[in-house]
Write a protein that holds these residues in place. Structure first.
Motif, PDB file in Angstrom:
ATOM      1  N   GLU A   1      42.047 -54.356 -25.505  1.00  0.00           N
ATOM      2  CA  GLU A   1      41.017 -53.318 -25.599  1.00  0.00           C
ATOM      3  C   GLU A   1      41.574 -52.078 -26.267  1.00  0.00           C
ATOM      4  O   GLU A   1      40.899 -51.403 -27.035  1.00  0.00           O
ATOM      5  CB  GLU A   1      40.481 -52.979 -24.202  1.00  0.00           C
ATOM      6  N   GLU A   2      42.816 -51.750 -25.947  1.00  0.00           N
ATOM      7  CA  GLU A   2      43.353 -50.453 -26.372  1.00  0.00           C
ATOM      8  C   GLU A   2      43.563 -50.345 -27.882  1.00  0.00           C
ATOM      9  O   GLU A   2      43.488 -49.263 -28.438  1.00  0.00           O
ATOM     10  CB  GLU A   2      44.677 -50.161 -25.650  1.00  0.00           C
TER      11      GLU A   2
ATOM     12  N   ASP B   1      43.413 -46.605 -16.418  1.00  0.00           N
ATOM     13  CA  ASP B   1      42.616 -46.987 -17.583  1.00  0.00           C
ATOM     14  C   ASP B   1      42.612 -48.500 -17.711  1.00  0.00           C
ATOM     15  O   ASP B   1      43.661 -49.096 -17.963  1.00  0.00           O
ATOM     16  CB  ASP B   1      43.223 -46.338 -18.843  1.00  0.00           C
ATOM     17  N   GLY B   2      41.446 -49.110 -17.529  1.00  0.00           N
ATOM     18  CA  GLY B   2      41.345 -50.560 -17.679  1.00  0.00           C
ATOM     19  C   GLY B   2      41.560 -51.298 -16.383  1.00  0.00           C
ATOM     20  O   GLY B   2      40.643 -51.893 -15.840  1.00  0.00           O
TER      21      GLY B   2
ATOM     22  N   HIS C   1      39.597 -54.110 -19.024  1.00  0.00           N
ATOM     23  CA  HIS C   1      40.775 -54.675 -19.682  1.00  0.00           C
ATOM     24  C   HIS C   1      42.030 -54.423 -18.842  1.00  0.00           C
ATOM     25  O   HIS C   1      42.034 -53.531 -17.997  1.00  0.00           O
ATOM     26  CB  HIS C   1      40.955 -54.049 -21.069  1.00  0.00           C
TER      27      HIS C   1
ATOM     28  N   HIS D   1      34.545 -48.486 -25.349  1.00  0.00           N
ATOM     29  CA  HIS D   1      34.912 -49.398 -24.256  1.00  0.00           C
ATOM     30  C   HIS D   1      34.381 -50.778 -24.603  1.00  0.00           C
ATOM     31  O   HIS D   1      33.500 -50.912 -25.452  1.00  0.00           O
ATOM     32  CB  HIS D   1      34.272 -48.943 -22.942  1.00  0.00           C
TER      33      HIS D   1
ATOM     34  N   HIS E   1      35.117 -47.505 -15.058  1.00  0.00           N
ATOM     35  CA  HIS E   1      36.224 -46.986 -15.860  1.00  0.00           C
ATOM     36  C   HIS E   1      36.482 -45.538 -15.465  1.00  0.00           C
ATOM     37  O   HIS E   1      35.592 -44.866 -14.959  1.00  0.00           O
ATOM     38  CB  HIS E   1      35.871 -47.074 -17.352  1.00  0.00           C
TER      39      HIS E   1
HETATM   40 ZN   LIG Z   1      40.106 -48.350 -21.084  1.00  0.00          ZN
END
Ligand SMILES: [Zn+2]
Length: 410
Positions: A126-127, A92-93, A81, A356, A188
């Protein structure tokens, strides 16, 4: 195979995308479907087209890019993401998305043909920081969340997800439904301390732990903080405090890798001079073992019952969300492990404690993940960091695993 990804190009892409929504302290705020998200998406789409991918956008704003294979076979999809939490980090992502792009650029560099098409995906929201639930884009794709429910999710200001998709130009026309895929692979950051502590650059993720969310509302008697004697009080917050303490004790009692968190507490009326009449709180429990998670929930039930009885308050306790442990596909896990071995770097099997997009993708196709270390185990903060050597190993493992799953044609 000796071909490798281009570390310098990957680092440049990380820098360039990391500037979209950058915070003064070097973190990232790129909330789903915000103007920053749009700019990040535009940049990624430009790069995907530049890499020769056929780009499509589905009705949830999930972006896909595909590189043709030798045969009309289901594609190997890599992805993650591009949204972040507020004042989050640059790994992150977006690292998973950029490593997927780098793997495809590297296929092009080395003129590698594959039997299966190789694609990449960027999943919407996603978050769950702006719109709930989290992982909504992959959840709709996997058929676990109705499209209309997703469109009607509202942020804190009452703005609808569906309206924001349209506003930023990412309300696509492709149906958001499962389709045949050879595999889904997501790189990730670990978001925990294990890989760094053990000095292992690659985590071969075997699956995602079971997760349970509960909501507890305690009803006491709201009253004046002065004239009300202690002996006649029924304080919802005192009962809540006892529950918080007990929730913290449950993992020690049950052992294993159970973790428990009370992350949210809403106190009513939440003023200095009134005895709290009502408290609502969240309880998050996670365990690799579904049976132990069930035992934890029963301990929670008893702890709440006892705390309420002692304080003379009533309550409602709902266990409203549960995902069982998600095992990943042995052949995809094996491909990641072989890729790490072929690179000559250490790896270890690991479970993900966080949700995830891969969790939903596992419901529709063979799925696996690659973890890279997080400095001090930290994430969802501006300090989030993964050393470039580890990023390079992870990207190479992704590249090689995707090549083997897509079957090199020449
Ligand atoms: Zn993530």
């Amino acid at each position: 195979m000796t071909d490798a990804i281009n570390r310098k190009r990957l680092e440049e892409s990380m820098d360039a995308l990391g500037r979209v929504g950058e915070t003064p302290k070097g973190g990232l705020t790129r909330l789903a479907l915000s103007d920053e998200d749009r700019r990040g998406r535009d940049l990624l789409v430009e790069w995907m087209r530049g890499a020769g991918l056929r780009v499509t956008v589905d009705r949830m704003g999930n972006i896909f890019g595909e590189r043709a294979g030798r045969a009309a076979l289901p594609p190997v999809l890599m992805g993650s993401h591009a949204d972040s939490v507020p004042t989050g980090g640059k790994y992150d992502g977006q690292l998973g998305v950029l490593c997927a792009l780098e793997a495809i650029r590297s296929l092009n560099d080395h003129g590698i043909r594959t039997r299966h098409p190789v694609g990449m995906a960027i999943f919407t929201n996603e978050e769950g920081a702006r719109f709930q639930p989290a992982m909504i884009g992959s959840g709709v794709m996997a058929g676990k969340i109705p499209l209309e429910d997703a469109y009607n999710a509202r942020d804190r200001d009452g703005i609808r997800l569906g309206d924001e998709l349209e506003r930023i130009g990412y309300l696509g026309s492709e149906p958001c439904v499962p389709r045949p895929l050879r595999a889904y692979l997501e790189l990730h950051i670990e978001q925990g301390p294990i890989l760094e502590e053990e000095g292992v650059p690659i985590g071969v993720v075997e699956g995602i732990v079971a997760i349970s969310w509960s909501r507890l509302t305690l009803h006491g008697t709201q009253d004046h903080a002065g004239p009300t004697p202690m002996r006649i009080r029924h304080d919802a917050l005192v009962a809540a405090a006892e529950v918080v303490r007990r929730v913290r004790e449950i993992p020690a009692e049950l052992g294993g890798d159970l973790v428990s968190t009370v992350g949210r507490l809403d106190v009513t009326p939440n003023i200095p001079n009134a005895i709290p009449g009502r408290v609502t709180m969240s309880i998050d429990l996670r365990d690799p073992d579904d049976a132990r998670l069930d035992r934890a929930l029963r301990l929670l039930d008893r702890a709440v019952e006892a705390a309420a009885r002692t304080e003379g308050v009533t309550y409602e306790l709902e266990h409203y969300w549960r995902v069982p442990r998600t095992p990943f596909a042995p052949d995809v896990v094996g491909a990641v492990e072989s890729a790490a071995r072929s690179l000559g770097v250490r790896s270890r099997r690991i479970l993900s404690g966080a949700g995830h997009d891969a969790q939903y993708m596992a419901a529709i196709c063979p799925t696996g993940m690659i973890f890279v270390p997080s400095r001090a185990g930290r994430s969802h903060c501006e300090e989030e960091f993964t050393p470039m050597d580890d990023v390079e190993h992870g990207a190479n493992a992704l590249f090689r695993a995707a090549c083997s799953l897509a079957e090199r044609a020449e």
